[in-house]
Design a protein around this motif. Sequence first.
Motif, PDB file in Angstrom:
ATOM      1  N   PHE A  40       0.828  -1.210   0.000  1.00  0.00           N
ATOM      2  CA  PHE A  40       0.000   0.000   0.000  1.00  0.00           C
ATOM      3  C   PHE A  40       0.863   1.263   0.000  1.00  0.00           C
ATOM      4  CE2 PHE A  40      -3.462  -2.602   2.237  1.00  0.00           C
ATOM      5  CZ  PHE A  40      -4.207  -2.746   1.074  1.00  0.00           C
ATOM      6  N   LEU A  41       1.918   1.260   0.805  1.00  0.00           N
ATOM      7  CA  LEU A  41       2.748   2.456   0.942  1.00  0.00           C
ATOM      8  C   LEU A  41       3.547   2.773  -0.310  1.00  0.00           C
ATOM      9  CD1 LEU A  41       4.031   1.974   4.596  1.00  0.00           C
ATOM     10  CD2 LEU A  41       2.654   3.879   3.772  1.00  0.00           C
ATOM     11  N   GLN A  42       3.836   1.770  -1.113  1.00  0.00           N
ATOM     12  CA  GLN A  42       4.594   2.021  -2.339  1.00  0.00           C
ATOM     13  C   GLN A  42       3.753   2.739  -3.389  1.00  0.00           C
ATOM     14  OE1 GLN A  42       7.553  -1.328  -3.480  1.00  0.00           O
ATOM     15  NE2 GLN A  42       6.108  -2.335  -2.117  1.00  0.00           N
ATOM     16  N   SER A  43       2.434   2.586  -3.322  1.00  0.00           N
ATOM     17  CA  SER A  43       1.527   3.263  -4.263  1.00  0.00           C
ATOM     18  C   SER A  43       0.301   3.750  -3.496  1.00  0.00           C
ATOM     19  CB  SER A  43       1.112   2.321  -5.405  1.00  0.00           C
ATOM     20  OG  SER A  43       2.222   1.813  -6.093  1.00  0.00           O
ATOM     21  N   PRO A  44       0.438   4.868  -2.759  1.00  0.00           N
ATOM     22  CA  PRO A  44      -0.623   5.298  -1.844  1.00  0.00           C
ATOM     23  C   PRO A  44      -1.980   5.553  -2.492  1.00  0.00           C
ATOM     24  CG  PRO A  44       1.414   6.462  -1.393  1.00  0.00           C
ATOM     25  CD  PRO A  44       1.623   5.718  -2.669  1.00  0.00           C
ATOM     26  N   GLU A  45      -2.017   5.925  -3.755  1.00  0.00           N
ATOM     27  CA  GLU A  45      -3.293   6.250  -4.393  1.00  0.00           C
ATOM     28  C   GLU A  45      -3.913   5.054  -5.114  1.00  0.00           C
ATOM     29  OE1 GLU A  45      -4.685   9.197  -3.892  1.00  0.00           O
ATOM     30  OE2 GLU A  45      -2.938   9.668  -2.675  1.00  0.00           O
ATOM     31  N   LYS A  46      -3.196   3.961  -5.182  1.00  0.00           N
ATOM     32  CA  LYS A  46      -3.648   2.826  -5.984  1.00  0.00           C
ATOM     33  C   LYS A  46      -4.670   1.977  -5.236  1.00  0.00           C
ATOM     34  CE  LYS A  46      -1.883  -1.017  -8.769  1.00  0.00           C
ATOM     35  NZ  LYS A  46      -0.664  -1.650  -9.316  1.00  0.00           N
ATOM     36  N   VAL A  47      -5.715   1.552  -5.943  1.00  0.00           N
ATOM     37  CA  VAL A  47      -6.717   0.648  -5.384  1.00  0.00           C
ATOM     38  C   VAL A  47      -6.353  -0.777  -5.809  1.00  0.00           C
ATOM     39  CG1 VAL A  47      -9.145   0.003  -5.318  1.00  0.00           C
ATOM     40  CG2 VAL A  47      -8.500   2.414  -5.516  1.00  0.00           C
ATOM     41  N   TYR A  48      -6.260  -1.664  -4.819  1.00  0.00           N
ATOM     42  CA  TYR A  48      -5.922  -3.063  -5.088  1.00  0.00           C
ATOM     43  C   TYR A  48      -7.153  -3.937  -4.881  1.00  0.00           C
ATOM     44  CZ  TYR A  48      -0.934  -1.879  -4.891  1.00  0.00           C
ATOM     45  OH  TYR A  48       0.315  -1.352  -5.138  1.00  0.00           O
ATOM     46  N   SER A  49      -7.446  -4.774  -5.847  1.00  0.00           N
ATOM     47  CA  SER A  49      -8.535  -5.743  -5.669  1.00  0.00           C
ATOM     48  C   SER A  49      -8.063  -6.825  -4.699  1.00  0.00           C
ATOM     49  CB  SER A  49      -8.922  -6.372  -7.004  1.00  0.00           C
ATOM     50  OG  SER A  49      -7.876  -7.204  -7.488  1.00  0.00           O
ATOM     51  N   ARG A  50      -9.009  -7.530  -4.122  1.00  0.00           N
ATOM     52  CA  ARG A  50      -8.647  -8.645  -3.241  1.00  0.00           C
ATOM     53  C   ARG A  50      -7.860  -9.705  -4.013  1.00  0.00           C
ATOM     54  NH1 ARG A  50     -13.416  -6.581  -1.760  1.00  0.00           N
ATOM     55  NH2 ARG A  50     -13.823  -6.235   0.470  1.00  0.00           N
ATOM     56  N   GLU A  51      -8.264  -9.940  -5.264  1.00  0.00           N
ATOM     57  CA  GLU A  51      -7.568 -10.922  -6.085  1.00  0.00           C
ATOM     58  C   GLU A  51      -6.104 -10.543  -6.275  1.00  0.00           C
ATOM     59  OE1 GLU A  51     -10.410  -9.477  -6.761  1.00  0.00           O
ATOM     60  OE2 GLU A  51     -11.902 -10.944  -7.433  1.00  0.00           O
ATOM     61  N   ARG A  52      -5.866  -9.248  -6.570  1.00  0.00           N
ATOM     62  CA  ARG A  52      -4.490  -8.800  -6.818  1.00  0.00           C
ATOM     63  C   ARG A  52      -3.667  -8.837  -5.542  1.00  0.00           C
ATOM     64  NH1 ARG A  52      -0.566  -9.439  -9.963  1.00  0.00           N
ATOM     65  NH2 ARG A  52       0.785  -7.650 -10.333  1.00  0.00           N
ATOM     66  N   LEU A  53      -4.263  -8.460  -4.419  1.00  0.00           N
ATOM     67  CA  LEU A  53      -3.548  -8.515  -3.150  1.00  0.00           C
ATOM     68  C   LEU A  53      -3.142  -9.948  -2.823  1.00  0.00           C
ATOM     69  CD1 LEU A  53      -5.604  -6.021  -0.951  1.00  0.00           C
ATOM     70  CD2 LEU A  53      -3.268  -5.709  -1.800  1.00  0.00           C
ATOM     71  N   TYR A  54      -4.048 -10.874  -3.075  1.00  0.00           N
ATOM     72  CA  TYR A  54      -3.725 -12.274  -2.790  1.00  0.00           C
ATOM     73  C   TYR A  54      -2.573 -12.746  -3.668  1.00  0.00           C
ATOM     74  CZ  TYR A  54      -4.425 -17.091  -1.405  1.00  0.00           C
ATOM     75  OH  TYR A  54      -4.239 -18.343  -0.884  1.00  0.00           O
ATOM     76  N   GLU A  55      -2.586 -12.377  -4.934  1.00  0.00           N
ATOM     77  CA  GLU A  55      -1.530 -12.800  -5.855  1.00  0.00           C
ATOM     78  C   GLU A  55      -0.178 -12.207  -5.470  1.00  0.00           C
ATOM     79  OE1 GLU A  55      -3.063 -11.488  -9.552  1.00  0.00           O
ATOM     80  OE2 GLU A  55      -4.480 -13.142  -9.767  1.00  0.00           O
ATOM     81  N   LEU A  56      -0.174 -10.934  -5.044  1.00  0.00           N
ATOM     82  CA  LEU A  56       1.080 -10.248  -4.734  1.00  0.00           C
ATOM     83  C   LEU A  56       1.636 -10.605  -3.365  1.00  0.00           C
ATOM     84  CD1 LEU A  56       0.230  -6.696  -6.122  1.00  0.00           C
ATOM     85  CD2 LEU A  56       1.855  -8.325  -7.092  1.00  0.00           C
ATOM     86  N   VAL A  57       0.755 -10.716  -2.383  1.00  0.00           N
ATOM     87  CA  VAL A  57       1.208 -10.934  -1.008  1.00  0.00           C
ATOM     88  C   VAL A  57       1.384 -12.408  -0.686  1.00  0.00           C
ATOM     89  CG1 VAL A  57       0.620 -10.590   1.437  1.00  0.00           C
ATOM     90  CG2 VAL A  57       0.264  -8.747  -0.219  1.00  0.00           C
ATOM     91  N   TRP A  58       0.427 -13.213  -1.122  1.00  0.00           N
ATOM     92  CA  TRP A  58       0.532 -14.657  -0.870  1.00  0.00           C
ATOM     93  C   TRP A  58       1.259 -15.382  -1.995  1.00  0.00           C
ATOM     94  CZ3 TRP A  58      -2.888 -11.628   1.496  1.00  0.00           C
ATOM     95  CH2 TRP A  58      -3.182 -11.887   2.833  1.00  0.00           C
ATOM     96  N   GLU A  59       1.500 -14.666  -3.092  1.00  0.00           N
ATOM     97  CA  GLU A  59       2.290 -15.145  -4.223  1.00  0.00           C
ATOM     98  C   GLU A  59       1.773 -16.475  -4.769  1.00  0.00           C
ATOM     99  OE1 GLU A  59       6.346 -15.152  -3.036  1.00  0.00           O
ATOM    100  OE2 GLU A  59       6.403 -12.989  -2.726  1.00  0.00           O
ATOM    101  N   GLY A  60       0.479 -16.536  -4.955  1.00  0.00           N
ATOM    102  CA  GLY A  60      -0.127 -17.744  -5.517  1.00  0.00           C
ATOM    103  C   GLY A  60      -1.361 -17.374  -6.304  1.00  0.00           C
TER     104      GLY A  60
END
Length: 230
Positions: free
Chosen positions: A169-189
Amino acid sequence: MRHKILIAEDEADISRLLSEILEAEGYETLRAFSGTEALSLIEREEPDLLLLDLMLPGLSGEELLEKLREEKRCSFPILILSAKSALDDKVALLKNGADDYITKPFEPQEVTARILAALRRAASAGPSRQQPEMLVYRNLKLYPDSRRVLVNDRELSLTAHEYKLLHLFLQSPEKVYSRERLYELVWEGGYYGENNTVNVHVSNLRRKIREADATQEYIQTVYGIGFRLG
């Protein structure tokens, strides 16, 4: 800051001996007795180095090494501990992503020397990533090198996934992340509809931030889409 070493070794006596050796040298140690337990600890604790025995139950050392390197779940050094002394075995593991190979039985001085060398190599490679020294948003400060998070100068105790979410979140403060994208980026799956997984971690992260700064909401829900800093 003490380096955190994960010892993945199913023989209790060897595990205890290694822990005692490393803690005497000033390291913090974690102990896992199976490959699956080691993987769980890696995701939760994010150690600085892994001492990995090959003959582990559940998920073997070779399988865990392959999983970690292929799925890019870690960038820390992995040192193999094994009674296998054949050159072909060592070469194959080094090619598959191991950073070093220690043959059993081992001398304590060799283990500590190889760990120190691996940590030094990892530290020297770190600056090339060019991470900022600090990310700031309102009263929140995140230090990527030490993985510390302060809100109103109060340090937060975050899980590995909570930290990754906040860092993203802090790297792109204005960006909206979908739950799907957060799962892919953070859980890497791949995402398979684990909405609740993301929701629970975001909720816990919000609560921890709110306990240190109740004057404002840092993470907003964008209904129908996902989350963003707000």
